[in-house]
Design a protein around this motif. Structure first.
Motif: not given
Length: 364
Positions: A230-252
């Motif tokens: 999972p950590t490798a997947y997340v790192n790879d996606q972020m290195a490609k400039g892609r969002k990890i869906m399901g995280f972060g919120h403009r308000i919260y």
């Protein structure tokens, strides 16, 4: 002058329906934490009338909503053709909502009727896509129990009804989110309710809004199918400039209060349906994302697993979001139309100026 992107932080109007002020979600003044186990029908009444119903009002309102959970035979016949098309379910829903606005009876701008038909139509799309017969609501059951039965074909246990009730309550409204604001813009023109809902569905379809839950589960499937860490997947996606869906919120910024509630439901139903591995994977990604980015899960993150555990195809997840959010959309459409003010903002032009057609044509 630097303008806020995406109207971030800009107050465009007033509402009595819901609020996210100080990162606390409330419906008509009631904290969502206190409403999480309230009957869905009671919450719908609250959103539409900004007050809680009496016991007799709630009983009558539940009966009314369930009585509207029916579609004309001609509508089902047309939907059967539409739902068989090889399109994304949200595209089918978009066309279906527009269809309901043309084949429905004369009482088109009737919120109880519209909510009942929306829930039934969404369940019917799921059944038709699975080559299963369209089911019919039971007048002795509540809205949530009927809705689960309509899309699954099986009467759910009281425990499952309570779980899904909480999911529907948490998704029922969320202030001026993208789809709700879209519905209000259309409503401000005095367009009919179905036109407003069609526009809202179009806005919800996008992966940065309602479509995020589908992307979340696709991520979980990809990790499990490839055996990638999972950590490798997340790192790879972020290195490609892609969002990890399901995280972060403009308000919260410090965590979505809805996700906190949904996390426990996801844990429980995952265990009951032999999906513990998916929940464990979510927890790994959750911990790593906080360590790496300090971002918290949002409402889409755990909802994705909950929908999967209810036997739903990931492509239908955003339709389920629409089923829940229709209650809020209808409240906002009604409020906006009562206000009677056309939403027509201005923009700052930043293109070229002092150009002249004939001179430019001669130079060419």
């Amino acid at each position: 002058m630097k303008l806020p992107k995406g109207l971030d932080g800009v107050v465009v109007d007033q509402t009595k329906i819901s609020s996210t002020q100080n990162a606390v979600l409330t419906y008509a003044g009631y904290p969502i934490k206190e409403l999480q186990n309230a009957p869905f029908e009671e919450v719908v009444f609250l959103l539409w009338h900004t007050r809680l119903p009496s016991a007799d009002e709630l009983k009558a309102f539940r009966k009314l909503l369930v009585s509207k959970m029916v579609l004309p035979d001609e509508t089902i016949r047309l939907m059967t053709r539409i739902a068989k098309e090889p399109q994304h379910p949200m595209s089918i829903l978009r066309t279906t909502v527009s269809l309901l606005g043309t084949t429905n009876d004369v009482e088109r701008d009737d919120p109880p009727r519209i909510l009942g038909k929306m829930l039934t139509a969404i369940a019917a799309i799921i059944r038709i896509r699975d080559d299963q017969p369209v089911m019919h609501a039971n007048s002795d059951w509540g809205v949530v129990e009927n809705f689960i039965y309509l899309f699954s074909g099986e009467r759910p246990t009281a425990e499952r009804v309570a779980m899904f009730n909480t999911v529907m309550v948490l998704h029922a409204d969320h202030e001026f989110n993208a789809s709700t604001f879209t519905a209000r813009v259309v409503a401000s023109t005095k367009a009919d309710y179905y036109s407003c809902l069609t526009a809202a569905v179009c806005a919800l379809k996008g992966p940065l809004h309602g479509g995020a839950n589908e992307k979340v589960f696709k991520m979980l499937e990809t990790i499990r199918q490839t055996g990638q860490e999972p950590t490798a997947y997340v790192n790879d996606q972020m290195a490609k400039g892609r969002k990890i869906m399901g995280f972060g919120h403009r308000i919260y910024k410090n965590g979505d209060p809805r996700a906190t509630i949904l996390r426990e439901i996801a844990r429980q139903i995952a265990h009951e349906t032999d999906n513990d591995a998916y929940f464990a994977l979510q927890e790994q990604i959750r911990d790593y994302m906080f360590e790496k980015t300090h971002l918290h899960p949002n409402v889409d993150y755990y909802t994705a697993l909950i929908y999967h555990c209810f036997g739903l195809d990931k492509k239908t997840f955003t339709m389920m979001f629409a089923a829940c959010r229709t209650a809020g959309w209808l409240a906002h459409i009604t409020e906006q139309q009562a206000e009677g003010c056309l939403i027509r903002p201005s923009s700052e032009y930043v293109g070229q100026t002092n150009r002249h057609y004939r001179a430019d044509k001669e130079e060419m």
